[in-house]
Structure formats: structure tokens, C-alpha cells
Motif scaffolding. Sequence first.
Motif, PDB file in Angstrom:
ATOM      1  N   UNK A 152     -21.507 -23.743 -41.282  1.00 50.45           N
ATOM      2  CA  UNK A 152     -21.265 -24.467 -40.037  1.00 50.45           C
ATOM      3  C   UNK A 152     -20.232 -23.771 -39.169  1.00 50.45           C
ATOM      4  N   UNK A 153     -19.199 -23.212 -39.819  1.00 48.33           N
ATOM      5  CA  UNK A 153     -18.180 -22.472 -39.063  1.00 48.33           C
ATOM      6  C   UNK A 153     -18.788 -21.216 -38.447  1.00 48.33           C
ATOM      7  N   UNK A 154     -19.665 -20.531 -39.233  1.00 48.81           N
ATOM      8  CA  UNK A 154     -20.327 -19.338 -38.699  1.00 48.81           C
ATOM      9  C   UNK A 154     -21.172 -19.690 -37.482  1.00 48.81           C
ATOM     10  N   UNK A 155     -21.922 -20.757 -37.581  1.00 45.91           N
ATOM     11  CA  UNK A 155     -22.772 -21.142 -36.462  1.00 45.91           C
ATOM     12  C   UNK A 155     -21.938 -21.583 -35.261  1.00 45.91           C
ATOM     13  N   UNK A 156     -20.809 -22.224 -35.531  1.00 46.37           N
ATOM     14  CA  UNK A 156     -19.906 -22.582 -34.432  1.00 46.37           C
ATOM     15  C   UNK A 156     -19.383 -21.330 -33.738  1.00 46.37           C
ATOM     16  N   UNK A 157     -19.104 -20.271 -34.540  1.00 52.48           N
ATOM     17  CA  UNK A 157     -18.693 -19.000 -33.949  1.00 52.48           C
ATOM     18  C   UNK A 157     -19.800 -18.387 -33.108  1.00 52.48           C
ATOM     19  N   UNK A 158     -21.059 -18.519 -33.602  1.00 53.17           N
ATOM     20  CA  UNK A 158     -22.190 -18.029 -32.822  1.00 53.17           C
ATOM     21  C   UNK A 158     -22.296 -18.760 -31.482  1.00 53.17           C
ATOM     22  N   UNK A 159     -22.079 -20.071 -31.510  1.00 54.02           N
ATOM     23  CA  UNK A 159     -22.171 -20.850 -30.273  1.00 54.02           C
ATOM     24  C   UNK A 159     -21.049 -20.462 -29.303  1.00 54.02           C
ATOM     25  N   UNK A 160     -19.833 -20.279 -29.840  1.00 54.25           N
ATOM     26  CA  UNK A 160     -18.715 -19.886 -28.973  1.00 54.25           C
ATOM     27  C   UNK A 160     -18.964 -18.522 -28.349  1.00 54.25           C
ATOM     28  N   UNK A 161     -19.486 -17.585 -29.166  1.00 56.50           N
ATOM     29  CA  UNK A 161     -19.778 -16.270 -28.601  1.00 56.50           C
ATOM     30  C   UNK A 161     -20.942 -16.337 -27.629  1.00 56.50           C
ATOM     31  N   UNK A 162     -21.926 -17.217 -27.923  1.00 60.36           N
ATOM     32  CA  UNK A 162     -23.032 -17.382 -26.993  1.00 60.36           C
ATOM     33  C   UNK A 162     -22.569 -17.898 -25.644  1.00 60.36           C
ATOM     34  N   UNK A 163     -21.612 -18.818 -25.658  1.00 60.89           N
ATOM     35  CA  UNK A 163     -21.062 -19.312 -24.394  1.00 60.89           C
ATOM     36  C   UNK A 163     -20.334 -18.200 -23.647  1.00 60.89           C
ATOM     37  N   UNK A 164     -19.588 -17.352 -24.400  1.00 63.21           N
ATOM     38  CA  UNK A 164     -18.886 -16.234 -23.770  1.00 63.21           C
ATOM     39  C   UNK A 164     -19.869 -15.219 -23.190  1.00 63.21           C
ATOM     40  N   UNK A 165     -20.967 -14.959 -23.915  1.00 68.22           N
ATOM     41  CA  UNK A 165     -21.993 -14.043 -23.408  1.00 68.22           C
ATOM     42  C   UNK A 165     -22.602 -14.585 -22.123  1.00 68.22           C
TER      43      UNK A 165
END
Length: 400
Positions: free
Chosen positions: A294-307
Motif C-alpha cells: 500500500x505504501x508503494x502504491x501510495x508512492x506511485x500515486x504521489x509520483x503520478x501526480x508530480x508527473x
Amino acid sequence: MNSLSFTPKLLSLFCIFYSVYSYNVTDEDLLLKDLLTNYNKELRAGNDRDYPVNVSVSFHLFAIKEFVEASSKFTVNGLFRTLWKDDRLSWNPLEYKNITRIIISQHKIWIPDLVIVNPYKDVVGLGNKLVNIFLESDGSCSWTPIQSFEVICDADVTNYPFDKQYCMLKFHAYSFGEEWMNITIRNSKVILSNYEESGLWKIEDTTCFSQTTNRFLEINIGLHLQRRSIYYIVGLILPMVLVSTLQSFVFLLPNTVGERVGFSVTVLLASVVFLTIIQEKLPESSEPHISILGILLLGFIAEGALVTLCVILSTNIHQFEETKPVPNWLNVLLCFKTEKVGDMNSAEDVLKVASGEDLKEEALESCSWNYIARLFDRFCFFCSLSIYATQIIIYFAIVL
């Protein structure tokens, strides 16, 4: 003649043997009536009341029915093979047509009252009305209640789906303390001879032991489980990683394509959907730890927002009018070229390069907002891809 005379003798001996050692339902009914006459099932087994009755127990596991981590529900199918001796139920086989073994209902005689103390729903006891007891002539009782056991097992989903779980079935004998009943575990491990392999869980180890808790006897059946993670790798982790890393390739799309922002937002929403799927499978608990996935996916979402923000910024840079001059610091940082150094053939060229005159002119000629936007896209592509790879490597380094 000898053979003809010998045959009647054999027949007569067979008839005598059959009349002595065979019995019918009337004989068995008489035996049951005699055994249960004046028998009080409320009294525990054993004539000598100064000593506890010895009860021998072993557990046979048939199947793991389900394990719902979100609700902590753990269900298994199995049976207890329970043995004890009740002297009140013994008889002389010679007085009852050599009957050495009968079957009797568990509701007619005394049985050990074992109750599940960590049930998922209602507190239930061991046994049901469909199970009978095998009774030997010396008073030995063999009881094998088979049923489905639903207990609470709090899952530790820190390393989900590469997690290991330990679940227990706890039984108490509340009516009898250690001075009245002694429980012996015949096998320190769960018997798996009839176990049907689970497609989701692998049994690594088992434990069976008895102990005394607050003067009450307790039986503990423990199962060490490891999740079979191939399904989750193929059906969850790989699609999630591929969809998330796909977002980095938005920077390779030309700016003339008007769907760059839409592409980024779509992939970002896909990551949110994956997070929702994972949350539905995991318990709503912060202890002992939340899932690293879940933490990994949260990191993916945060990076997706930054992208997505970087894509919007890149699109705005492309929209700058060419008449708007590029700031000098961007000229020096991004558009300063040194290709002409390799083409210097004279001392005059070297002096021009040293003075910076030709380089400034070349930078002013070649540096544009479109060029800066392309450099920005390349930089964001490699950075985002590197961050995704780093997150994935760290995740597998922790859980494996």
C-alpha cells in the motif's frame, strides 16, 4: 467316503462356533440397556475420584476452507480423535455373545466438554449429533468429532502478498479443572495425512500442545502459513507496476499531441483503482503494521501526480511565444553549446571561443522555448523512470 464323513464334522464345528461368537441386534440392545442403567452422564468418567480422568487428543486437518484477512475470519475443516476410559461402561464379552465393541450416541454418555474460546461468531463446543462414539469392552471410548471450525486470526499484512501468518484454534475445558481431567496430546504436530492442499496457503509448520490457564485446561492448535504469491504477482503487482511506469513515457509524446495531460490523469486514476483493490483485501487496522505494498502504491500515486504537474508545465513551456526571449540563465544552463570547440582550426577561433563571442551567438540562435521544453521532457522521463525503478527495488528488497 472319508471326504464325505469329514464334511459334516466341519459343518457341525462351524455351527457351534457361529452360535457362540455371533450376536444379533437383540443382544446388542440388551448390552446397551445394561450399560446405561443407573448411568449418570453428568458425572465424569473414572471410578477413582482422587485421580483425574486421562483424555488423549490428536487433531487431523482436512482443509483450509477460507482466510479472510479483512475480517480476520479463519475457517478450517478437521477432526479431533479423542480417547478416554470410562470404567462404568465396561462389560464381560462372554456374558454378551462375545460382543467386544459397540457404537453409542455421544449424548448418552459423558464426553469431554471442549469449547472454542476464539470463535469468529458464536461460541460452540466440540462435537455434533451426527457423531457417535466407539465403545470397547474394557470401557475405552473413541470419539472423533468432525466439523468446520471458524476462529479469529488477526493477519499481519506487512509483507502482503509475500506474508506469513500464524493462526490458532483454542479450546478450553471449562467444566473440569486440572484436578479432574488430564489432557494428553498424542501428536505434537497436526496430522496432515488426509489434508487437501490449499491453492492459496502453504502450511510450513504446525503445533499442538496443551496448557493450564487459570486452572482451566487449554488445547492449542497452531498453523504456520505462507501465502502462495504467484497469483498476486501476475494478477496484481505486475499490472500495477507496468501501468505506473507507463506514466513516465508521457514525456516521449510530442507536444503537438493534445492528450498528454489526459494520458497522465488516466494512468493516475488507474493507480488509485489498484489502491482501492488492495485496501478491500486488507484489514482496516494500523497494527502491527500497514502493508508495504500500500505504501508503494501510495508512492506511485504521489509520483503520478508530480508527473502530471510536470506535463502541464512542459505544455505551458511549449506554448510560450518565440518572440519572448529566453532568460540568460537558461541560455547558460541549458543552451550553452561547445560543439564548435572540436572544429577550431586556428588561433583566431581559439581566441573567439575564449572571449565567448561565437558561443553566445550560437546559443542565441539555437536556444528556443521548444528546445528547452524537449530538454525538460527528457529530464523528467529519466528521473521519473529512475524513481519508479528505485521504489520497486526497495519494495522487493524489504518483502523478500
